[in-house]
Design an enzyme around this catalytic site. Structure first.
Site, mmCIF file in Angstrom:
data_model
loop_
_atom_site.group_PDB
_atom_site.id
_atom_site.type_symbol
_atom_site.label_atom_id
_atom_site.label_comp_id
_atom_site.label_asym_id
_atom_site.label_seq_id
_atom_site.Cartn_x
_atom_site.Cartn_y
_atom_site.Cartn_z
ATOM 1 N N VAL A 58 -28.625 -12.655 -53.511
ATOM 2 C CA VAL A 58 -29.055 -11.321 -53.923
ATOM 3 C C VAL A 58 -30.007 -11.386 -55.113
ATOM 4 C CG1 VAL A 58 -26.973 -10.253 -53.034
ATOM 5 C CG2 VAL A 58 -26.998 -11.004 -55.386
ATOM 6 N N LYS A 80 -15.683 -21.964 -50.333
ATOM 7 C CA LYS A 80 -16.574 -21.710 -51.473
ATOM 8 C C LYS A 80 -15.790 -21.718 -52.788
ATOM 9 C CE LYS A 80 -19.957 -18.220 -52.968
ATOM 10 N NZ LYS A 80 -20.587 -16.935 -52.607
ATOM 11 N N GLU A 134 -24.347 -17.757 -45.125
ATOM 12 C CA GLU A 134 -22.972 -17.481 -45.567
ATOM 13 C C GLU A 134 -22.435 -16.256 -44.805
ATOM 14 O OE1 GLU A 134 -23.065 -16.207 -49.639
ATOM 15 O OE2 GLU A 134 -20.887 -16.306 -49.909
ATOM 16 N N CYS A 148 -23.746 -20.650 -51.233
ATOM 17 C CA CYS A 148 -24.445 -19.665 -52.063
ATOM 18 C C CYS A 148 -24.272 -19.887 -53.564
ATOM 19 C CB CYS A 148 -24.038 -18.255 -51.636
ATOM 20 S SG CYS A 148 -25.312 -17.033 -52.073
HETATM 21 C C1 ACM Z 1 -23.496 -15.091 -53.343
HETATM 22 O O1 ACM Z 1 -22.834 -16.051 -53.744
HETATM 23 N N1 ACM Z 1 -23.315 -14.594 -52.129
HETATM 24 C C2 ACM Z 1 -24.502 -14.452 -54.192
#
Ligand code: ACM
Length: 272
Positions: free
Chosen positions: A169, A109, A38, A142
């Site tokens: 994370v 996203k 990402e 992510c």
């Molecule tokens: C994330 O969505 N970068 C934790």
């Protein structure tokens, strides 16, 4: 079909340097499809929209897409990578699939995470499926993993492989993606980043452990938390098209949407 991930630590605010590393990885990897992290053209922790806007790019005619698109055409490979997208006044956390035929699919996203909410716009629906070597490749980014509907929707739309650029994370996703693959009988390729970013009193450490998972939930490849590497696996998309569980059970035919109620629509707590 040969797929791989490229795990590395993108340099913050250096799209040109990151492009050089993406291009070198794509040239050297013997793959049909390379999945990269990402926001790997820019780094992750933006303090404000001005900082983000300074490195965001247009899709597909910004410099990174143009250069990588030309490389895909030249060497006959495809790539999925996360990028900060500028579209008019909008700024999106996007992932792009570029293919050797000049195709570009841009997914924005859907589920923004924590500080991303300060700087990125919340998108509506966007394309999320492309074809690589006859296999259907669905894209999620992510934190979308926390919403099992995303992988389910991709699988119901026919995805054989889920390409999953990430900047993880928390330590849970890699195990959860084993379940996402198993419950949908699809391959998944999670390309996570490594390293640490610190800015304006914020500090974020990323968890690496990128992986490729089979429709039966087997890890076909996995990286360590900190290494920079390309790892690959050979996938047979036909394995993802067989949704049979037993002679009498089929993962999709046996679904009971008539019983799932709020899971299929906006419930009272969703933002609509
Ligand atoms: C994330 O969505 N970068 C934790």
């Amino acid at each position: 079909m040969n797929v791989g991930f490229y795990q590395f630590s993108p340099a913050y605010g250096d799209p040109e340097g990151n492009l050089r590393r993406l291009a070198a990885a794509l040239r050297s990897a013997a793959v049909d499809l390379l999945v990269c992290p990402e926001l790997c053209t820019t780094g992750y922790l933006f303090l404000d929209r001005d900082e983000l806007n300074a490195v965001a790019e247009r899709i597909p005619d910004g410099p990174t897409c143009k250069a990588l698109g030309a490389l895909c055409r030249e060497i006959g490979r495809s790539i999925v990578f996360g990028i900060a997208e500028r579209a008019g006044d909008g700024l999106f956390n996007s992932a792009v699939l570029l293919t050797p035929d000049g195709g570009a699919v841009c997914y924005r996203k859907a589920h923004l995470f924590d500080t991303e909410l300060n700087v990125f716009d919340r998108p509506g629906s966007s394309p999320r499926m492309g074809i690589v070597k006859g296999a259907k490749v669905g894209i999620m980014v992510c934190f979308d993993w926390r919403f099992p509907e995303v992988a389910r929707a991709l699988a119901l739309e026919g995805a054989d492989v889920i390409a999953h650029p990430a900047n993880l994370v928390h330590p849970y996703c890699q195990d959860a993606m084993v379940t996402r693959s198993l419950e949908n009988r699809v391959f998944s390729v999670t390309a996570n980043r490594t390293g640490v970013e610190e800015t304006g009193g914020l500090r974020t450490a990323f968890t690496g452990r990128s992986q490729i998972v089979s429709p039966m939930g087997a890890r076909l490849a996995q990286a360590d938390p900190d290494e920079e590497c390309v790892r690959t696996a050979i996938l047979n998309p036909a394995e993802a098209r067989d949704k049979g569980v037993t002679a009498r059970n089929d993962l999709f035919r046996d679904r009971r949407p008539d019983l799932y109620g709020p899971a299929l629509g906006g419930d009272r707590r969703s933002k609509g």
